[in-house]
Design a protein around this motif. Structure first.
Motif, PDB file in Angstrom:
ATOM      1  N   SER A  24      46.215 -82.914  15.198  1.00  0.00           N
ATOM      2  CA  SER A  24      45.894 -81.920  14.186  1.00  0.00           C
ATOM      3  C   SER A  24      46.563 -80.615  14.602  1.00  0.00           C
ATOM      4  CB  SER A  24      44.380 -81.750  14.104  1.00  0.00           C
ATOM      5  OG  SER A  24      44.044 -80.720  13.221  1.00  0.00           O
ATOM      6  N   ASN A  29      47.292 -76.526  13.607  1.00  0.00           N
ATOM      7  CA  ASN A  29      46.714 -75.417  12.854  1.00  0.00           C
ATOM      8  C   ASN A  29      47.663 -74.228  12.894  1.00  0.00           C
ATOM      9  OD1 ASN A  29      43.881 -76.646  12.560  1.00  0.00           O
ATOM     10  ND2 ASN A  29      44.338 -76.793  14.742  1.00  0.00           N
ATOM     11  N   ARG A  62      37.922 -76.771  11.168  1.00  0.00           N
ATOM     12  CA  ARG A  62      37.906 -78.160  10.697  1.00  0.00           C
ATOM     13  C   ARG A  62      36.578 -78.774  11.121  1.00  0.00           C
ATOM     14  NH1 ARG A  62      43.304 -80.277   9.641  1.00  0.00           N
ATOM     15  NH2 ARG A  62      44.854 -78.690  10.143  1.00  0.00           N
ATOM     16  N   SER A  75      39.089 -76.184   4.651  1.00  0.00           N
ATOM     17  CA  SER A  75      39.350 -76.997   3.462  1.00  0.00           C
ATOM     18  C   SER A  75      38.165 -76.890   2.499  1.00  0.00           C
ATOM     19  CB  SER A  75      39.575 -78.465   3.845  1.00  0.00           C
ATOM     20  OG  SER A  75      38.362 -79.059   4.249  1.00  0.00           O
ATOM     21  N   ASP A 134      35.461 -79.342   3.568  1.00  0.00           N
ATOM     22  CA  ASP A 134      34.621 -78.911   4.687  1.00  0.00           C
ATOM     23  C   ASP A 134      33.679 -77.775   4.303  1.00  0.00           C
ATOM     24  OD1 ASP A 134      35.695 -80.847   6.290  1.00  0.00           O
ATOM     25  OD2 ASP A 134      36.966 -79.487   7.441  1.00  0.00           O
TER      26      ASP A 134
END
Length: 185
Positions: A50, A52, A59, A165, A168
């Motif tokens: 992942s 960023n 997240r 997101s 989330d």
């Protein structure tokens, strides 16, 4: 590897046991036998990364329920993150408790996240990158989540959340969850 159990039973911070010389160092980052010796699940079904772009990116908080519950081994290999886990095991004495730990490329720590723990993290630096080994295949039908800002947990994120997101930010608050919606009671 050096295993340090957190206040949540079965969740470990794992530091490297470095062997250094004039070239640098060598260290083992995973060993099935050492995981089994600490009663940890050594299965690796997937490895994920992942990335960023910006610090403040958050997240989480994600977990999967049985029969697809997954353990994770999380490590930050670029930059730094603040990693948080929440014990979602109803039978556990630390049910609904959480811990947070900084993982960074500099400290080279990993966090072992047992099955039925919600997991999430916040990027503390721009261009942070996280790699995690997962003990079960991702199965969307078994995915659950918790709000990162749920007042029940009162998680103290180190910096302002700047990116998240829609999925989330829309997980339910714990008080809104019922048995049928993934609340594990």
């Amino acid at each position: 590897m050096i295993f340090t159990e957190t206040k949540l039973s079965g969740a470990f911070i794992i530091d490297l046991d470095q062997r250094s010389d004039h070239r640098g160092f060598f260290a083992r980052t995973f060993c099935g036998q050492e995981f089994e010796a600490h009663s940890l699940k050594p299965t690796v079904a997937q490895c994920n990364t992942s990335y960023n772009y910006q610090k403040g990116t958050l997240r989480g908080m994600h977990y999967q329920i049985p029969p697809a519950a997954e353990a994770k081994l999380v490590r930050c290999v670029r930059g730094a993150i603040y990693d948080v886990i929440i014990d979602m095991r109803p039978e556990s004495p630390t049910f609904l408790s959480h811990v947070g730990v900084e993982l960074s490329a500099d400290n080279r720590r990993a966090l072992y996240v047992p099955e039925m723990f919600a997991h999430g993290y916040q990027a503390l630096t721009d261009e942070s990158e996280v790699i995690y080994q997962v003990g079960e295949f991702y199965q969307p039908g078994y995915e659950r989540g918790l709000r990162y800002d749920d007042p029940f947990f009162n998680i103290e994120w180190p910096i302002e959340v700047t990116e998240i997101s829609q999925k989330d930010s829309n997980w339910p608050l714990l008080r809104m969850m019922t048995v049928g919606s993934g609340y594990p009671r």
